[in-house]
Design an enzyme around this catalytic site. Sequence first.
Site, PDB file in Angstrom:
ATOM      1  N   ASP A  26     -34.771 109.922 -27.371  1.00 35.01           N
ATOM      2  CA  ASP A  26     -33.119 109.755 -26.914  1.00 35.01           C
ATOM      3  C   ASP A  26     -32.262 109.511 -27.640  1.00 35.01           C
ATOM      4  O   ASP A  26     -31.635 108.234 -27.271  1.00 35.01           O
ATOM      5  CB  ASP A  26     -33.180 109.183 -25.486  1.00 35.01           C
ATOM      6  CG  ASP A  26     -32.160 109.261 -24.479  1.00 35.01           C
ATOM      7  OD1 ASP A  26     -31.823 108.748 -23.378  1.00 35.01           O
ATOM      8  OD2 ASP A  26     -31.181 110.296 -25.123  1.00 35.01           O
ATOM      9  N   HIS A  85     -27.272 108.347 -26.610  1.00 34.24           N
ATOM     10  CA  HIS A  85     -26.961 107.054 -26.153  1.00 34.24           C
ATOM     11  C   HIS A  85     -25.646 106.826 -26.896  1.00 34.24           C
ATOM     12  O   HIS A  85     -25.496 106.879 -28.438  1.00 34.24           O
ATOM     13  CB  HIS A  85     -28.053 106.040 -26.108  1.00 34.24           C
ATOM     14  CG  HIS A  85     -28.802 106.085 -24.886  1.00 34.24           C
ATOM     15  ND1 HIS A  85     -28.264 106.000 -23.651  1.00 34.24           N
ATOM     16  CD2 HIS A  85     -30.271 106.418 -24.736  1.00 34.24           C
ATOM     17  CE1 HIS A  85     -29.257 106.005 -22.771  1.00 34.24           C
ATOM     18  NE2 HIS A  85     -30.306 106.458 -23.464  1.00 34.24           N
ATOM     19  N   TYR A 144     -28.956 100.088 -27.724  1.00 33.48           N
ATOM     20  CA  TYR A 144     -29.075 101.577 -28.271  1.00 33.48           C
ATOM     21  C   TYR A 144     -29.249 101.606 -29.594  1.00 33.48           C
ATOM     22  O   TYR A 144     -28.600 102.665 -30.104  1.00 33.48           O
ATOM     23  CB  TYR A 144     -28.420 102.667 -27.439  1.00 33.48           C
ATOM     24  CG  TYR A 144     -28.561 102.617 -26.106  1.00 33.48           C
ATOM     25  CD1 TYR A 144     -27.596 101.880 -25.329  1.00 33.48           C
ATOM     26  CD2 TYR A 144     -29.766 102.998 -25.433  1.00 33.48           C
ATOM     27  CE1 TYR A 144     -27.780 102.170 -23.646  1.00 33.48           C
ATOM     28  CE2 TYR A 144     -29.867 103.087 -24.157  1.00 33.48           C
ATOM     29  CZ  TYR A 144     -28.836 102.426 -23.329  1.00 33.48           C
ATOM     30  OH  TYR A 144     -28.975 102.695 -21.849  1.00 33.48           O
ATOM     31  N   ARG A 199     -35.958 102.689  -8.569  1.00 30.06           N
ATOM     32  CA  ARG A 199     -34.800 101.633  -9.039  1.00 30.06           C
ATOM     33  C   ARG A 199     -33.331 102.170  -8.843  1.00 30.06           C
ATOM     34  O   ARG A 199     -33.308 103.349  -9.282  1.00 30.06           O
ATOM     35  CB  ARG A 199     -35.035 101.065 -10.444  1.00 30.06           C
ATOM     36  CG  ARG A 199     -35.129 102.319 -11.486  1.00 30.06           C
ATOM     37  CD  ARG A 199     -35.908 101.607 -12.776  1.00 30.06           C
ATOM     38  NE  ARG A 199     -35.905 102.531 -13.799  1.00 30.06           N
ATOM     39  CZ  ARG A 199     -35.229 102.905 -15.082  1.00 30.06           C
ATOM     40  NH1 ARG A 199     -34.155 101.920 -15.194  1.00 30.06           N
ATOM     41  NH2 ARG A 199     -35.335 103.455 -15.872  1.00 30.06           N
ATOM     42  N   TYR A 223     -29.502 102.111 -10.140  1.00 27.97           N
ATOM     43  CA  TYR A 223     -28.473 101.598 -11.096  1.00 27.97           C
ATOM     44  C   TYR A 223     -27.241 101.377 -10.147  1.00 27.97           C
ATOM     45  O   TYR A 223     -26.732 102.242  -9.187  1.00 27.97           O
ATOM     46  CB  TYR A 223     -28.015 102.772 -11.988  1.00 27.97           C
ATOM     47  CG  TYR A 223     -29.063 102.947 -13.089  1.00 27.97           C
ATOM     48  CD1 TYR A 223     -29.966 104.111 -12.833  1.00 27.97           C
ATOM     49  CD2 TYR A 223     -29.165 102.483 -14.186  1.00 27.97           C
ATOM     50  CE1 TYR A 223     -31.186 104.032 -13.909  1.00 27.97           C
ATOM     51  CE2 TYR A 223     -30.003 102.640 -15.325  1.00 27.97           C
ATOM     52  CZ  TYR A 223     -30.864 103.294 -15.083  1.00 27.97           C
ATOM     53  OH  TYR A 223     -31.919 103.802 -15.857  1.00 27.97           O
ATOM     54  N   ASP A 256     -30.176  97.654 -11.240  1.00 28.23           N
ATOM     55  CA  ASP A 256     -30.048  97.709 -12.616  1.00 28.23           C
ATOM     56  C   ASP A 256     -28.296  97.811 -12.675  1.00 28.23           C
ATOM     57  O   ASP A 256     -27.895  98.772 -12.629  1.00 28.23           O
ATOM     58  CB  ASP A 256     -30.611  99.053 -13.351  1.00 28.23           C
ATOM     59  CG  ASP A 256     -30.553  98.906 -14.833  1.00 28.23           C
ATOM     60  OD1 ASP A 256     -31.517  99.393 -15.414  1.00 28.23           O
ATOM     61  OD2 ASP A 256     -29.884  97.859 -15.248  1.00 28.23           O
ATOM     62  N   GLU A 307     -31.980  93.675 -12.702  1.00 30.62           N
ATOM     63  CA  GLU A 307     -31.874  93.879 -14.124  1.00 30.62           C
ATOM     64  C   GLU A 307     -30.418  93.818 -14.848  1.00 30.62           C
ATOM     65  O   GLU A 307     -29.652  94.671 -14.210  1.00 30.62           O
ATOM     66  CB  GLU A 307     -32.344  95.236 -14.339  1.00 30.62           C
ATOM     67  CG  GLU A 307     -32.615  95.599 -15.993  1.00 30.62           C
ATOM     68  CD  GLU A 307     -33.815  96.433 -16.070  1.00 30.62           C
ATOM     69  OE1 GLU A 307     -33.584  97.587 -16.595  1.00 30.62           O
ATOM     70  OE2 GLU A 307     -35.090  96.148 -16.175  1.00 30.62           O
ATOM     71  N   HIS A 314     -33.811  93.971 -20.723  1.00 35.22           N
ATOM     72  CA  HIS A 314     -34.178  94.718 -22.084  1.00 35.22           C
ATOM     73  C   HIS A 314     -34.541  93.940 -23.258  1.00 35.22           C
ATOM     74  O   HIS A 314     -33.745  92.890 -23.412  1.00 35.22           O
ATOM     75  CB  HIS A 314     -33.360  95.853 -22.323  1.00 35.22           C
ATOM     76  CG  HIS A 314     -33.336  96.940 -21.213  1.00 35.22           C
ATOM     77  ND1 HIS A 314     -34.431  98.004 -21.016  1.00 35.22           N
ATOM     78  CD2 HIS A 314     -32.613  96.915 -20.024  1.00 35.22           C
ATOM     79  CE1 HIS A 314     -33.833  98.569 -19.765  1.00 35.22           C
ATOM     80  NE2 HIS A 314     -32.918  98.081 -19.273  1.00 35.22           N
ATOM     81  N   THR A 344     -36.414 104.715 -22.248  1.00 39.54           N
ATOM     82  CA  THR A 344     -35.081 105.504 -22.541  1.00 39.54           C
ATOM     83  C   THR A 344     -35.422 106.823 -21.867  1.00 39.54           C
ATOM     84  O   THR A 344     -34.283 107.661 -22.205  1.00 39.54           O
ATOM     85  CB  THR A 344     -34.815 105.395 -23.985  1.00 39.54           C
ATOM     86  OG1 THR A 344     -33.436 105.908 -24.132  1.00 39.54           O
ATOM     87  CG2 THR A 344     -35.698 106.548 -24.621  1.00 39.54           C
TER      88      THR A 344
HETATM   89  O1  LIG Z   1     -33.433 100.793 -17.524  1.00 39.96           O
HETATM   90  C1  LIG Z   1     -32.408 101.134 -18.117  1.00 39.96           C
HETATM   91  O2  LIG Z   1     -31.510 100.719 -18.489  1.00 39.96           O
HETATM   92  C2  LIG Z   1     -32.425 102.645 -18.575  1.00 39.96           C
HETATM   93  O3  LIG Z   1     -33.501 103.274 -18.115  1.00 39.96           O
HETATM   94  C3  LIG Z   1     -31.296 103.117 -19.457  1.00 39.96           C
HETATM   95  C4  LIG Z   1     -31.112 104.706 -19.040  1.00 39.96           C
HETATM   96  O4  LIG Z   1     -30.044 105.016 -19.521  1.00 39.96           O
HETATM   97  C5  LIG Z   1     -32.010 105.277 -20.157  1.00 39.96           C
HETATM   98  O5  LIG Z   1     -31.949 105.194 -21.396  1.00 39.96           O
HETATM   99  C6  LIG Z   1     -31.889 107.006 -19.857  1.00 39.96           C
HETATM  100  O6  LIG Z   1     -31.680 107.554 -20.489  1.00 39.96           O
HETATM  101  O7  LIG Z   1     -32.215 107.118 -18.449  1.00 39.96           O
HETATM  102 MG    MG Z   2     -32.247  98.749 -17.362  1.00 44.77          MG
HETATM  103 MG    MG Z   3     -32.307 106.924 -22.487  1.00 48.98          MG
END
Ligand SMILES: O=C(O)C(=O)C[C@@H](O)[C@H](O)C(=O)O
Ligand code: MG
Ligand code: MG
Length: 389
Positions: free
Chosen positions: A42, A45, A90, A162, A164, A193, A219, A244, A295
Amino acid sequence: MKISKVKLTAVGVPRHTGFVNKHVIVQLETDEGAVGIGEMSDFSHLPRYSVDMKDLEATLDSILIGKNPFDTADINRELDLNFPQALYYYEKGSFIRNGVDTALYDVCSKFLGVSMSDLLGGRQREKFKVCYPIFRHRFLDEVDENIEIVRGRLEQGFDTFRLYVGKNVDADEAFLDRVYSEFGGKVTIKSLDFSHLLDWKDALRATKRLSKYHFELVESPAFWNDFEGLNHFRLQCEFPVSEHVWSPRQQYEMIKKDSVDIFNIAPVFIGGLTAARKAAYAAEVAGKSVLIGTTQELSIGTSAMAHFGSALPHLNYTSDPTGPELYIDDIVTQKIKYENGYLRLPDRNIAGIGVDLDWNKIEKYRVPDLSWGDVSVHQLQDRTSQTRG
Ligand SMILES: O=C(O)C(=O)C[C@@H](O)[C@H](O)C(=O)O
Ligand SMILES: [Mg+2]
Ligand SMILES: [Mg+2]
């Protein structure tokens, strides 16, 4: 055994949301004929610079050719010098190190004829619970489509999600209300999150507002590397806090400032299985729990995390790797398996990482480079192809 060649292949695989993620498949060829595979997962980002594939392959050739892949400590030291740790989530150098380190464990375990998990501390479990991500609401009318995702995934056996949060708390609240009124106890919300979008006080206000609904943890409820802010939030919040881990220095600061209850450890963000094991040990020494983050890898990266997670004694919370369920396809002959919301390890009798490359699929999704196209910041942050302003 000596590494004889590094081969990198970039692929762009769409998600069900339409967002295309670019990953790099790593092959480590050796003079014994064994080939190790890994995944630099990935690259899609922020920040929006991209790595030159030919240059990266030449650099890795110069570092790795002639080395014994069992010398993982020495190779990781060299990779750290060339793709240094950064205090950034990232950091693309971490993705690069992770792809190579995974391939080291794969080629070594294949050479020995054992499962990768045998080189990672063995197995305490053959599967572990994971949660499906509901990406961030920006508009109230996105609630319906996300409830539909919960409904569909619940039918497939995923009962934990989860969420966001933080861009539109009205929509966050409306979604949680719908989840509990429609699914009741059949669905668990593991976490809110905040993805470092709010400062800790705003995140605390939003958490208190949403705490009339059940969830298990919070988170990233502070800006990047705000170790004190995380501690302030944590001491005023009734829920466990996870963050993280993206570098040893960052983890050291979070331990020193007692910033979290849980370390979210994903090899991609800390730069490999070797580094992830160190982070897990540090968590254990500090008396903290761990969960395995993501990710949203393809099956190679996800299988590596399954092997990594199988040996962790303090894996006390539901983990996150669901990438193979988010993409419309994969680049292996047999995708890693999920069963009733659990990520299953490959059979222990299979040597190595337990998944094999499917070159028909790789050719289908092959891309010439890691260039960005015209994605917006919103699309990159919320992993969607939606273009609404
Ligand atoms: O827990 C997190 O924060 C993620 O999962 C980040 C997300 O952006 C993940 O990297 C994705 O690509 O969905
Ligand atoms: Mg996260
Ligand atoms: Mg990702």
